[in-house]
Design an enzyme around this catalytic site. Structure first.
Site, mmCIF file in Angstrom:
data_model
loop_
_atom_site.group_PDB
_atom_site.id
_atom_site.type_symbol
_atom_site.label_atom_id
_atom_site.label_comp_id
_atom_site.label_asym_id
_atom_site.label_seq_id
_atom_site.Cartn_x
_atom_site.Cartn_y
_atom_site.Cartn_z
ATOM 1 N N ALA A 231 0.727 -1.206 -0.016
ATOM 2 C CA ALA A 231 -0.086 -0.228 -0.087
ATOM 3 C C ALA A 231 0.871 1.244 0.279
ATOM 4 C CB ALA A 231 -1.208 0.139 1.285
ATOM 5 N N ALA A 232 1.843 1.330 1.034
ATOM 6 C CA ALA A 232 2.346 2.444 0.847
ATOM 7 C C ALA A 232 3.022 3.510 -0.441
ATOM 8 C CB ALA A 232 4.196 2.582 2.245
ATOM 9 N N ASP B 46 -1.107 -4.528 -6.210
ATOM 10 C CA ASP B 46 -0.508 -3.440 -6.751
ATOM 11 C C ASP B 46 1.143 -3.700 -6.242
ATOM 12 O OD1 ASP B 46 0.297 -1.580 -8.555
ATOM 13 O OD2 ASP B 46 0.940 -0.101 -6.525
ATOM 14 N N CYS C 248 3.371 -1.069 -12.851
ATOM 15 C CA CYS C 248 4.269 1.027 -14.048
ATOM 16 C C CYS C 248 4.911 -0.464 -15.031
ATOM 17 C CB CYS C 248 4.383 0.788 -12.558
ATOM 18 S SG CYS C 248 6.062 1.194 -11.766
#
Length: 440
Positions: A261-262, A327, A379
């Site tokens: 999350a960070a 992510d 990404c």
């Protein structure tokens, strides 16, 4: 404080010790309390030299007489790059000033002999620059590698995925100063209010093409001192990064997990879309990143997130989740405009990263409810971390399928098999990948 001298110190640490420029730039800006103007010069100079290392070294190797450039100490190479970059890329700085400033730094950090050498090389380039030729265009990978300053092997890899024209456009995108994009906080403001505020401050912007909550800022400004930023009216987030959250499509009656999350960009967007309702669990293993995430969520007035600092692979939960955002840590091929160092470390720990990504999906599988959904995002546009990894996961588990984004995502960035992909040369935003998986 001499900005060029600071840049030189950072460059030595980056090229000699494999340090990361973003952390060093932040450290020196705070240490010397640099003004906005000095900070801008430091960032442009340092990141520009890091990005253009291949090109600068090619030019320097042809500007040095009776000496092999490869045998020169890295600290002296950094001095030469510092001077040459200003001569070639910074039109506002006269050639004479670029040479003299670099020579003075050489005297202070080295000696008169080194200063004389630096002076001779830079002046030799100025006299003979028209005679320097790039590699033959017929040798595509070598030509693009030098002209746009990327590792040749990375260019060769990209040429297996895209056309020569597309690769060249992508290199151009990555070499431009990175865009500043912000996402308005729907808990504290709205699109019209933020638009009016920016116009009042004479800050030009454009709206996101693929995410309606994103603003692309044309006129750069120091947002850390901006009252709307301090008041939690917006966050910094690239348009490509916002898409994974929009694909997740969170609802207030769902338990949601953000596994990596960070610093909280996607977590905060989930919370905002839920209007500070619902249940979000945000996990990250790094305490310093969790500290930043807590500060970000507090600034944005977000209250519905349970933050856990710990190893997601060692954690268990009493109740499973309806939706999980993975992510995943990745190679970052899509964000090379922002992270100048990445092009020189593009293969660093790649096999370990892929193992981690596979492990993350398997962990998400164990934590997901029946009929739950996983959004996997990166990404990067490396197919080994994206399409091939997802196919392997689906084949191995046998109980997942890729589901349609429906009307959640702009059709232009939906590829075959319902994969979401943004490409810098095509969409003019950072590269990214996202896919929604549903347990059957």
């Amino acid at each position: 404080m001499n900005i060029r001298a600071i840049s030189y110190n950072i460059l030595c640490k980056v090229f000699q010790n494999n340090a990361y420029s973003n952390k060093l730039l932040s450290y020196y800006c705070k240490k010397f309390n640099l003004s906005s103007q000095d900070k801008k010069l430091l960032y442009i100079l340092t990141k520009g030299i890091i990005k253009q290392r291949n090109f600068l070294d090619f030019i320097l190797s042809q500007s040095i007489k009776n000496r092999d450039f490869k045998c020169i100490k890295e600290s002296i190479k950094c001095l030469l790059r510092l001077g040459l970059y200003q001569i070639i890329f910074m039109d506002s700085i006269p050639d004479r000033a670029a040479v003299n400033e670099t020579v003075e730094i050489a005297k202070k950090v080295k000696n008169q002999t080194t200063a004389n050498f630096v002076n001779a090389v830079l002046r030799n380039y100025i006299r003979n620059k028209d005679a320097i030729k790039l590699p033959d265009k017929n040798n595509t990978s070598e030509y693009l590698s030098v002209k746009y300053s990327f590792p040749k092997k990375l260019i060769e890899k990209w040429l297996t995925l895209f056309t020569e024209y597309e690769v060249e456009l992508m290199c151009e995108y990555f070499n431009k100063p990175p865009k500043l994009s912000i996402r308005y906080n729907c808990l504290t403001t709205n699109k019209d209010s933020l638009s009016a505020y920016l116009l009042k401050k004479n800050i030009r912007f454009s709206y996101g093409q693929y995410s309606s909550n994103i603003f692309h800022i044309i006129d750069q400004f120091d947002l850390s001192k901006d009252e709307y930023f301090i008041q939690g009216k917006y966050s910094v987030q690239d348009e490509s990064s916002a898409l994974a959250v929009e694909l997740l499509n969170p609802h207030q009656d769902e338990r949601i997990l953000d596994m990596f999350a960070a610093p909280g960009g996607k977590t905060s967007y989930i919370a905002e879309l839920l209007n500070n309702e619902g249940s979000i669990t945000a996990v990250d293993i790094y305490p310093h990143k969790v500290k930043v995430m807590k500060a970000n969520l507090s600034r944005l007035y977000i209250k519905n997130v349970d933050i856990i600092c710990g190893d997601i692979f060692a954690l268990d939960f009493s109740e499973k989740f309806d939706k999980i955002l993975v992510d995943a840590p990745c190679s970052g091929w899509g964000v090379m405009a922002k992270k100048a160092d990445l092009r020189w470390h593009y293969q660093k720990n790649l096999s370990q990263l892929i193992e981690l990504q596979e492990k993350a999906l398997n962990k998400a599988d164990k934590l997901l409810k029946h009929n739950g959904q996983i959004v996997y995002s990166t990404c990067t546009f490396n197919i080994n971390e994206n399409e091939l990894l997802i196919k392997k996961f689906i084949d191995n588990t046998g109980n997942y399928k890729i589901v349609s984004p429906d009307n959640l995502i702009h059709k232009e960035i939906i590829e075959h098999h319902n994969i979401i992909k943004t490409l810098p040369f095509k969409h003019q935003i950072d590269g990214s990948f996202a896919v929604k998986l549903k347990r059957c």
